[in-house]
Design a protein around this motif. Structure first.
Motif, PDB file in Angstrom:
ATOM      1  N   ALA A 156       0.867  -1.296   0.264  1.00 52.33           N
ATOM      2  CA  ALA A 156      -0.027  -0.038   0.002  1.00 52.33           C
ATOM      3  C   ALA A 156       0.887   1.435  -0.071  1.00 52.33           C
ATOM      4  O   ALA A 156       0.170   2.048  -0.301  1.00 52.33           O
ATOM      5  N   GLU A 157       2.331   1.402   0.140  1.00 55.44           N
ATOM      6  CA  GLU A 157       3.001   2.218   0.438  1.00 55.44           C
ATOM      7  C   GLU A 157       4.074   2.008  -1.129  1.00 55.44           C
ATOM      8  O   GLU A 157       5.101   2.847  -0.900  1.00 55.44           O
ATOM      9  N   HIS A 158       3.400   1.478  -1.791  1.00 53.95           N
ATOM     10  CA  HIS A 158       4.552   1.797  -2.833  1.00 53.95           C
ATOM     11  C   HIS A 158       2.523   2.117  -4.415  1.00 53.95           C
ATOM     12  O   HIS A 158       2.106   1.437  -4.646  1.00 53.95           O
ATOM     13  N   PRO A 159       3.336   3.250  -4.131  1.00 50.60           N
ATOM     14  CA  PRO A 159       2.609   4.012  -5.376  1.00 50.60           C
ATOM     15  C   PRO A 159       2.528   3.342  -6.461  1.00 50.60           C
ATOM     16  O   PRO A 159       1.340   3.459  -7.321  1.00 50.60           O
ATOM     17  N   GLU A 160       3.805   1.962  -7.093  1.00 51.69           N
ATOM     18  CA  GLU A 160       2.822   1.690  -8.514  1.00 51.69           C
ATOM     19  C   GLU A 160       2.865   0.628  -8.284  1.00 51.69           C
ATOM     20  O   GLU A 160       1.809   0.187  -9.521  1.00 51.69           O
ATOM     21  N   ILE A 161       2.331   0.317  -7.442  1.00 50.89           N
ATOM     22  CA  ILE A 161       1.413  -1.149  -6.933  1.00 50.89           C
ATOM     23  C   ILE A 161      -0.173  -1.004  -6.583  1.00 50.89           C
ATOM     24  O   ILE A 161      -0.944  -1.121  -7.437  1.00 50.89           O
ATOM     25  N   VAL A 162      -0.360   0.587  -6.085  1.00 48.09           N
ATOM     26  CA  VAL A 162      -1.335   0.626  -6.249  1.00 48.09           C
ATOM     27  C   VAL A 162      -2.237   1.332  -7.525  1.00 48.09           C
ATOM     28  O   VAL A 162      -3.229   1.198  -7.727  1.00 48.09           O
ATOM     29  N   ALA A 163      -1.353   1.887  -8.037  1.00 49.46           N
ATOM     30  CA  ALA A 163      -1.516   2.504  -9.321  1.00 49.46           C
ATOM     31  C   ALA A 163      -2.375   1.166 -10.362  1.00 49.46           C
ATOM     32  O   ALA A 163      -3.398   1.392 -10.915  1.00 49.46           O
ATOM     33  N   VAL A 164      -1.358   0.144 -10.334  1.00 47.90           N
ATOM     34  CA  VAL A 164      -1.640  -1.285 -11.182  1.00 47.90           C
ATOM     35  C   VAL A 164      -3.032  -1.106 -10.938  1.00 47.90           C
ATOM     36  O   VAL A 164      -3.849  -1.589 -11.756  1.00 47.90           O
ATOM     37  N   TYR A 165      -3.397  -1.295 -10.097  1.00 45.97           N
ATOM     38  CA  TYR A 165      -4.917  -1.647  -9.131  1.00 45.97           C
ATOM     39  C   TYR A 165      -5.862  -1.241  -9.054  1.00 45.97           C
ATOM     40  O   TYR A 165      -7.043  -1.098 -10.561  1.00 45.97           O
ATOM     41  N   ARG A 166      -5.503   0.376  -8.839  1.00 42.46           N
ATOM     42  CA  ARG A 166      -6.071   1.303  -9.609  1.00 42.46           C
ATOM     43  C   ARG A 166      -6.818   0.976 -11.354  1.00 42.46           C
ATOM     44  O   ARG A 166      -7.898   1.064 -11.225  1.00 42.46           O
ATOM     45  N   ALA A 167      -5.628   1.099 -11.817  1.00 46.51           N
ATOM     46  CA  ALA A 167      -6.697   0.854 -13.412  1.00 46.51           C
ATOM     47  C   ALA A 167      -7.119   0.063 -13.685  1.00 46.51           C
ATOM     48  O   ALA A 167      -7.451   0.191 -14.294  1.00 46.51           O
TER      49      ALA A 167
END
Lengths: 339, 551
Positions: free
Chosen positions: A44-55
């Motif tokens: 959750a603290e890794h924006p690139e992982i969160v971004a993949v999920y959101r996209a």
């Protein structure tokens, strides 16, 4: 009748659109981030992982766009992907829904087989000891918490008496039959594997009885009340005065005229059994839609929640339609009105 | 279905098809009679019968070896796949060979060279190669799954010989070998995954389609192979006939997903399960008198804590008040709640990890100091604070609500009123991760067996310390010192010196940080002692299915 049926099915479309809108609005108004609820602390603290999920789940789009996208996909039969399981919701539903349908169907059959005779006889012998017993037992049936009953039943019938299996749809290690309907009893029959069918029935027995307790109580009480309303009417006296025997009067005159409200309650009860078996499924390790729905709701898995809601809504609608059609089959006046 | 399939199923029950079919049909209607013909119960000596394990469904969502990251996956990851290196038994500081037979770390701690074991074979009998490892690690990174951050800081992974791999880090990671033991970093057969839509390309997160196939097929070099996964019901493993090491001790393992710990207990006692994984504290303690059941405890590496924002409550803006909370909690009394489901902790790093503060140096109740802290902080009559907890959550197996209620009751003794705010776990987590909570009861679960998964998170400016609790190095000299100690420890390769730094940092966080570390949590497993002689426990994957010794 065909016109009636078609019209009712047509009405399903705006109903479902309304349900999607309400469910979408409710789920999105909950202050929960499905990504935060799904991925681990460090991820959750890794924006690139969160971004993949959101996209992937379109969560980075404005809400109206998300809703329209959902509707567009729904038209194509695509319920979206579950945020929690990462699978198509349709695939999840195909896995879990048959287990619930099988359980609820057996439960409603048990309910009907038990509650109809009980209700009829309780009304026939109104005020007697049998009526008193039925009223007491059915009051307990409708008021007892299912989860408690399930735990007690498992403790007695599985743990102490070893009469029934404790968990699941089949014995440990027994492979499910090739999937056709997802109902193990039916698929077992199709495969010609009667041992498996027996095993599936064996596993169905206790959870179905537990699940049926509430509907047994409800249907019995409604049957009794409906029968009481009919039993005092003149046409029964006429039938008896013409020499008809009491069982015939009871079944062919009283029950037929008292059955409509009972059918209504049966339909509602079946809908409730389909939608409300979370605790039973959890305690009996039953991989049904109740457990799936609970998991989806607790993880803010919006697509899964919407998929379950839609399926339950469709089930209710179809069951109610079936109830209405049953009215027509039983009562010629209604059949005439439908025509 | 073929006749063979049916026959096998029936034979697996130990009775003939005709007998089973006839009796099952007849007796399904009469369950009392059916029980008399049930197949032999699992509690009997295994004698070739499957090992039956019951565990919660949990969050198991996929069996893709390069994407699965859930706690419930690790036991399967360990059984189905090899990792580059591993842990032996429950020892968390002893890195052992697995896919790599030997390894060498450069003096600067930036380069790791692994010599791969040429004996390692996949379950189809083909030899595992360095290319399989490169594919697996690159796919793991590029799928951008929930665990992909584990390889952050890896600058390159390349073949440095026919059977050798070199990993270069961009910066020192003192826990890198510990990270590699995680059964999310698995070596899988590249050709099989590619044949079913898998890719390790940069755009794998959007183009890879092998996941569904990998949910039904294993392509690893572990002691077991996947036979079947029926979601929500059970998962069946079979012995890998081509395993390159010591063969698995049982032909098959059935893992049944049973969410209710009461039912897990019942199945264990009835002999329908050999191992129950998720016993709650009360149930586990109640099994103490059962002759045929032994309860094992393993640290879950997930300490529970009570933490607060340094900014959101006026009273808590004064750090002197923090001592009132820390000393006002009856830590010893918490043991009556967690029973065997927990134990004391020194700080946020679980005591069983290298570099942890010993458990006996953890926080202790001292009501006089707590009251003095209230006076020193300008709140002699106490104050009111709001604290959230997950009403549907637990700290491993210890229910969150009773922990929150106990702490609130403790603090009320010194005039601190804690208004408890029960929330769904998902909602609580959303608000906590967003730094919106005034105070929170929570836990921190393990990603890998190293202190760097805990200490930097809770340090000033860390993911929890800074964002969630608004505690930053610039807040005080002590906060700055802690941040410096953690930075230095992360660069120190010599273990003694490194651990001295981490312990000092934890002591200072205990003293100056906005947290009260309540207890370390344990898994509690119930095991049929009449069937299982020993269980090789491990905090990450519960136990090694291939290392079980039977009676």
């Amino acid at each position: 009748m065909w016109t009636f049926t078609f019209r009712r099915l047509l009405l399903l479309i705006p109903t479902l659109i309304g349900i999607t809108l309400i469910t979408f609005a409710v789920t999105r108004s909950i202050p929960t981030d499905p990504v935060a609820a799904t991925i681990g602390e460090q991820a959750a603290e890794h924006p690139e992982i969160v971004a993949v999920y959101r996209a992937k789940w379109g969560l980075d789009e404005p809400l109206p766009v998300q809703y329209l996208t959902y509707l567009r996909n729904l038209v194509r039969g695509d319920f979206g992907d579950s945020i929690y399981t990462h699978r198509p919701v349709a695939a999840d539903l195909a896995d879990y829904l048959p287990a619930t349908i099988e359980l609820a169907t057996v439960a409603i059959i048990i309910s009907i087989l038990i509650s109809l005779p009980l209700g009829v006889l309780a009304a026939r012998f109104r005020g007697g000891p049998f009526d008193g017993l039925v009223r007491t037992v059915t009051t307990i049936g409708v008021s007892m918490p299912i989860f408690w009953l399930a735990l007690v039943a498992i403790n007695i019938f599985y743990f102490h008496l070893h009469l029934v299996p404790g968990q699941g749809r089949l014995d440990s290690g027994l492979a499910p039959p090739p999937t056709v309907t997802g109902l193990y009893t039916i698929d077992g029959l199709i495969a010609g594997d009667f041992g498996l069918v027996a095993n599936a029935l064996y596993h169905l027995a206790l959870p179905a009885f537990v699940l049926a307790t509430w509907s047994i109580g409800l249907i019995t009480r409604v049957t009794r009340a409906s029968m009481l309303a009919v039993l005092g009417q003149d046409f029964l006296r006429t039938a008896r005065s013409k020499g008809a025997r009491e069982p015939y009067v009871l079944v062919h005159h009283a029950v037929e005229n008292a059955i409509l409200p009972v059918i209504t309650v049966m339909g509602l009860a079946f809908g409730d059994l389909l939608a409300g078996s979370v605790m039973t499924e959890t305690i009996f390790g039953w991989p049904g839609i109740g457990r799936y729905a609970y998991s989806a709701a607790s993880h803010a898995d919006f697509p899964a929640v919407m998929g379950v809601t839609l399926v339950v809504a469709i089930s209710y609608t179809i069951v109610n339609l079936a109830v209405d059609l049953a009215y027509a089959l039983i009562d010629p006046r209604i059949r005439a009105a439908m025509s | 279905m073929t006749e063979d399939d049916k026959t096998n199923r029936l034979l697996s029950r130990g009775i003939s098809r005709r007998t089973f079919t006839a009796s099952a049909i007849a007796l399904a209607v009469f369950p009392p009679l059916l029980s008399m013909t049930r197949a032999a119960r699992a509690a009997e000596p295994l004698g070739g019968k499957p090992l039956v394990v019951v565990m919660k469904t949990g969050s198991l969502r996929t069996l893709d070896p390069n994407n699965a990251y859930e706690a419930e996956w690790f036991i399967f990851g360990k059984a189905l796949y090899s990792q580059l290196v591993t842990l032996r038994g429950s020892a968390l500081d002893a890195i052992a060979a697995d896919y790599a037979s030997t390894w060498d770390v450069s003096d600067d701690g930036l380069t790791y060279v692994f010599d791969l074991n040429p004996k390692v074979k996949f379950s189809d009998g083909s030899t595992a190669t360095a290319d399989d490892l490169l594919f697996s690690f690159n796919r793991f990174i590029n799928l951008k799954g929930p665990g992909s951050w584990l390889l952050d800081g890896v600058k390159s992974i390349e073949k440095s010989g026919p059977n050798q791999v070199k990993v270069t880090l961009g910066e020192i990671n003192v826990d890198f070998l510990q990270i590699l033991t995680t059964p999310s970093l698995n070596v899988a057969q590249a050709s099989a995954i590619k044949a079913h839509g898998g890719t390790d390309a940069k755009d794998a997160s959007t183009t890879d389609t092998a996941g569904p196939w990998l949910d039904a097929n294993s392509v690893g070099s572990g002691p077991f192979i996947l036979d079947r996964w029926t979601r929500g019901s059970e998962l069946v493993l079979k012995r890998n006939p081509n395993f390159w090491g010591v063969p698995a001790p049982v032909e098959s393992v059935i893992v049944k997903f049973v969410d209710d710990p009461n039912i897990q207990r019942s199945m264990l006692l009835a002999g329908d399960a050999h191992i129950a994984v998720n016993l709650s504290p009360d149930i586990a303690s109640g099994l103490g008198g059962e002759a045929k059941v032994k309860v094992y405890q393993i640290p879950a590496l997930a300490p529970a804590y009570f933490g607060w924002s340094t900014q959101k409550n006026p009273a808590l803006r004064n750090p002197k008040i923090w001592d009132a909370i820390k000393y006002g909690i009856d830590y010893a009394g918490l043991a009556d709640i967690y029973l065997g489901g927990g134990g004391p902790t020194g700080s946020m790093v679980p005591p069983s990890l290298g570099g942890a503060l010993p458990a006996d140096q953890g926080m202790k109740e001292d009501l006089d100091r707590a009251k003095a802290a209230l006076v020193a902080g300008g709140q002699p009559d106490g104050f009111t604070m709001n604290a959230s907890f997950a009403s549907d959550g637990s700290y491993t197996t210890v229910p969150a609500p009773i922990v929150a209620q106990k702490v609130a009751a403790d603090l009320s003794r010194i005039g601190i009123t804690v208004n408890l705010n029960p929330q769904l776990f998902s909602q609580m987590l959303t608000e906590y991760r967003g730094g919106q909570q005034e105070a929170v009861f929570h836990w921190w679960s393990s990603d890998y067996v190293g202190w760097t998964d805990y200490l930097p998170i809770f340090a000033p400016g860390g993911a929890a310390g800074g964002k969630r609790h608004q505690w930053n190095p610039t807040d005080s000299a002590e906060a700055q010192k802690i941040a410096d100690l953690v930075s230095k420890a992360k660069q120190t390769l010599a273990l003694d010196a490194q651990y001295a730094l981490t312990r000092e940092a934890q002591s200072l966080i205990n003293e100056f940080g906005p947290y009260a570390f309540l207890f370390e949590t344990n898994y509690q497993l119930g095991v049929r002692s009449d069937a299982i002689a020993s269980l090789p426990l491990n905090p990450v994957w519960y136990f090694d299915l291939a290392g079980i010794e039977f009676t």
